[in-house]
Enzyme design. Structure first.
Site, PDB file in Angstrom:
ATOM      1  N   ASP A 103      -6.228  -3.619   1.506  1.00 36.55           N
ATOM      2  CA  ASP A 103      -5.058  -3.462   0.646  1.00 36.55           C
ATOM      3  C   ASP A 103      -4.264  -4.754   0.454  1.00 36.55           C
ATOM      4  O   ASP A 103      -3.270  -4.762  -0.278  1.00 36.55           O
ATOM      5  CB  ASP A 103      -4.147  -2.317   1.128  1.00 36.55           C
ATOM      6  N   HIS A 131     -14.196  -4.471  10.866  1.00 34.91           N
ATOM      7  CA  HIS A 131     -13.941  -3.217  11.582  1.00 34.91           C
ATOM      8  C   HIS A 131     -15.269  -2.556  11.944  1.00 34.91           C
ATOM      9  O   HIS A 131     -16.175  -2.487  11.125  1.00 34.91           O
ATOM     10  CB  HIS A 131     -13.144  -2.259  10.702  1.00 34.91           C
ATOM     11  N   ASN A 148       0.816  -1.213   0.000  1.00 32.75           N
ATOM     12  CA  ASN A 148       0.000   0.000   0.000  1.00 32.75           C
ATOM     13  C   ASN A 148       0.853   1.268   0.000  1.00 32.75           C
ATOM     14  O   ASN A 148       1.656   1.494   0.906  1.00 32.75           O
ATOM     15  CB  ASN A 148      -0.904  -0.030   1.246  1.00 32.75           C
ATOM     16  N   TRP A 188       2.574   6.799  12.088  1.00 31.67           N
ATOM     17  CA  TRP A 188       1.169   6.752  11.655  1.00 31.67           C
ATOM     18  C   TRP A 188       0.563   5.407  12.003  1.00 31.67           C
ATOM     19  O   TRP A 188       1.157   4.388  11.900  1.00 31.67           O
ATOM     20  CB  TRP A 188       1.020   6.985  10.144  1.00 31.67           C
ATOM     21  N   ARG A 228     -13.324  -5.582  15.699  1.00 24.83           N
ATOM     22  CA  ARG A 228     -12.347  -4.558  16.069  1.00 24.83           C
ATOM     23  C   ARG A 228     -13.070  -3.227  16.150  1.00 24.83           C
ATOM     24  O   ARG A 228     -13.870  -2.907  15.256  1.00 24.83           O
ATOM     25  CB  ARG A 228     -11.258  -4.492  14.997  1.00 24.83           C
ATOM     26  N   GLU A 266      -8.644 -11.410  10.054  1.00 28.21           N
ATOM     27  CA  GLU A 266      -9.205 -10.089   9.782  1.00 28.21           C
ATOM     28  C   GLU A 266      -9.801 -10.072   8.378  1.00 28.21           C
ATOM     29  O   GLU A 266      -9.216 -10.604   7.440  1.00 28.21           O
ATOM     30  CB  GLU A 266      -8.107  -9.025   9.877  1.00 28.21           C
ATOM     31  N   HIS A 314      -3.106 -10.485   8.827  1.00 27.40           N
ATOM     32  CA  HIS A 314      -3.566  -9.169   8.393  1.00 27.40           C
ATOM     33  C   HIS A 314      -4.494  -9.324   7.187  1.00 27.40           C
ATOM     34  O   HIS A 314      -4.132  -9.998   6.228  1.00 27.40           O
ATOM     35  CB  HIS A 314      -2.348  -8.330   8.011  1.00 27.40           C
TER      36      HIS A 314
HETATM   37  O1  EZ4 Z   1      -3.292   0.483   8.438  1.00 25.72           O
HETATM   38  O2  EZ4 Z   1      -3.450  -2.010   5.903  1.00 25.72           O
HETATM   39  O3  EZ4 Z   1      -5.071  -3.808  11.094  1.00 25.72           O
HETATM   40  N1  EZ4 Z   1      -5.131  -3.207  10.069  1.00 25.72           N
HETATM   41  C1  EZ4 Z   1      -4.400  -2.130   9.780  1.00 25.72           C
HETATM   42  C2  EZ4 Z   1      -4.573  -1.548   8.396  1.00 25.72           C
HETATM   43  C3  EZ4 Z   1      -3.321  -0.818   7.928  1.00 25.72           C
HETATM   44  C4  EZ4 Z   1      -3.311  -0.741   6.420  1.00 25.72           C
HETATM   45  C5  EZ4 Z   1      -2.024  -0.115   5.916  1.00 25.72           C
HETATM   46  O4  EZ4 Z   1      -1.943  -0.230   4.528  1.00 25.72           O
HETATM   47  O5  EZ4 Z   1      -3.667  -1.653  10.607  1.00 25.72           O
HETATM   48  O6  EZ4 Z   1      -5.677  -0.685   8.385  1.00 25.72           O
HETATM   49 CO    CO Z   2      -3.370  -3.053  12.250  1.00 24.01          CO
END
Ligand code: EZ4
Ligand code: CO
Length: 416
Positions: free
Chosen positions: A329, A135, A50, A416, A160, A352, A325
């Protein structure tokens, strides 16, 4: 001269004849690798990184494609070693996303050649469906609680939750306007603002409200997105203990593995980390010292199925479970690779699944699907089970999008 152990194809084997890299943007950018072989099969891999998509596309096109042509597609492990050891320069997100795409495409081909879904090649099905978390987000605590309640009604057993931190103009993980939350924005990076005191004041109140109103009958997760010091993270973990989280994710910047030792010693809130990891070397201390409870690597960013299996086996030895993950993206191909592993491994934790922009379904069709908040995968679709419509992909050309950057209230850069 004939080299020992050459990976050139032998008579009767499957030889790689085409290597194509497709970058498309059906709602967000995806980097897709297509491998064609002499027996007419096509394998697909995901190399989406990403905000840095074109670097991976170039690595694949300019540096990997010439190495793959003429090679035996059945030698997955050897080609992995060839691409990892071969360039001398190991690891790093660009290299490892590229290797991931090749590895996924080769497993896809192996499954198609065998007429079996990839999970069969990984030892077979160990579970019927996957606990999956989406989410929930809100601009207020009330909205966030309602968002979690809505997800539970859809059948999810895990959610989450992220919500706007009062006093900050924007917050990671919270949707903007009526759109679903997407981390990357068009063109140059958005600038977000950060205050550790405001965040630490807010999150315990948010999570308590969720439990007070919705109870303890589901797995509750929160993502700290790499922003706290180990001491701040320990304090947050302790404050959240009464809410019995399934996990607290990415509490501190992830490259300092030893930073997790005092956090683990200081709180019983379960810890998850790993979405930015690229190899087993990023997490071997975390896992072997049991400093974390869940390993968050994505198959797309950690060397593909071949290397993820190694990480997940190490994790199983040390009581660490998976939590791959699964943001929008990671393309549906990378998500399929996660799902096939999840279905087969003994130490699955949770998957997730953020979901995808509507247009992504025009490009990618999958053999996994969401049923009552749980991911399921078909038994009878060979390979990874993803079809890619290249004509549809052409309708959605690459669009420059960056992830946001984050500044403290004094203007200095934060994570970030
Ligand atoms: O910020 O995939 O747990 N999920 C995350 C995502 C990340 C993005 C970054 O490209 O933290 O939302
Ligand atoms: Co994350």
């Amino acid at each position: 001269m004939t080299a020992l152990g050459t990976t050139r194809a032998r008579h009767g084997s499957r030889t790689i004849t085409d290597v194509d890299v497709v970058v498309c943007s059906p709602g967000r950018n995806y980097v897709t690798l297509r491998l064609g072989t002499t027996d007419g099969l096509v394998g697909w891999g995901d190399a989406t990184l990403n905000g840095r998509e074109l670097a991976v596309a170039s690595y694949l096109r300019d540096h990997v494609a010439p190495l793959l042509l003429g090679k035996d597609a059945s030698r997955i492990g050897d080609l992995w070693q060839y691409l990892y050891r071969g360039p001398y320069w190991r690891r790093g997100p660009v290299t490892m996303a590229s290797i991931s795409a090749v590895d996924q495409a080769l497993w896809d081909l192996q499954g198609k050649a065998a007429g079996m879904p990839v999970f069969q090649l990984l030892g077979g099905r160990a579970r019927e469906r996957l606990m999956t978390y989406p989410h929930a987000t809100g601009h207020s605590v009330e909205d966030a609680v309602a968002s979690v309640a809505g997800r539970l009604e859809e059948g999810y057993a895990a959610v989450r939750v992220q919500a706007s931190v009062p006093g900050l103009p924007s917050t990671y993980g919270v949707h903007v306007g009526d759109e679903a939350y997407e981390p990357a924005h068009t063109d140059l990076p958005d600038e977000e603002a950060w205050s550790t005191p405001l965040y630490l004041d807010f999150v315990p109140r948010l999570m308590k409200r969720v439990r007070d109103e919705l109870g303890f009958g589901f797995a509750l997760l929160h993502d700290g997105h790499h922003r706290l010091s180990p001491t701040e993270a320990t304090w947050l973990g302790r404050e959240l203990e009464p809410q019995r989280l399934f996990w607290l994710e990415d509490v501190t910047p992830a490259e300092d593995q030893r930073a997790f030792a005092p956090i683990k010693a200081g709180t019983t809130t379960p810890l998850a980390v790993g979405e930015v990891f690229n190899s087993i070397w990023d997490c071997q201390e975390l896992i072997s010292n049991r400093w974390i409870d869940y390993i968050r690597c994505a198959t797309t960013h950690t060397g593909g199925i071949t290397h993820m299996r190694r990480i997940l086996d190490l994790a199983d030895l040390h009581g660490v479970r998976s939590g791959c993950h699964g943001p929008s993206d990671v393309s549906p191909i990378g998500m399929a690779a996660n799902v096939h592993l999840d279905v087969a491994i003994p130490n699955f934790g949770v998957q997730e699944f953020m979901g995808y922009p509507d247009a992504a379904a025009e490009v990618f069709t999958t053999s996994y699907r969401l049923v009552d908040g749980h991911l399921e995968v078909d038994d009878d679709v060979p390979g990874l089970g993803v079809e890619v419509d290249l004509e549809a992909a052409e309708r959605y050309p690459y669009v420059r999008r960056y992830l946001p950057v984050n500044r403290r209230l004094d203007g200095s850069m934060h994570d970030w």
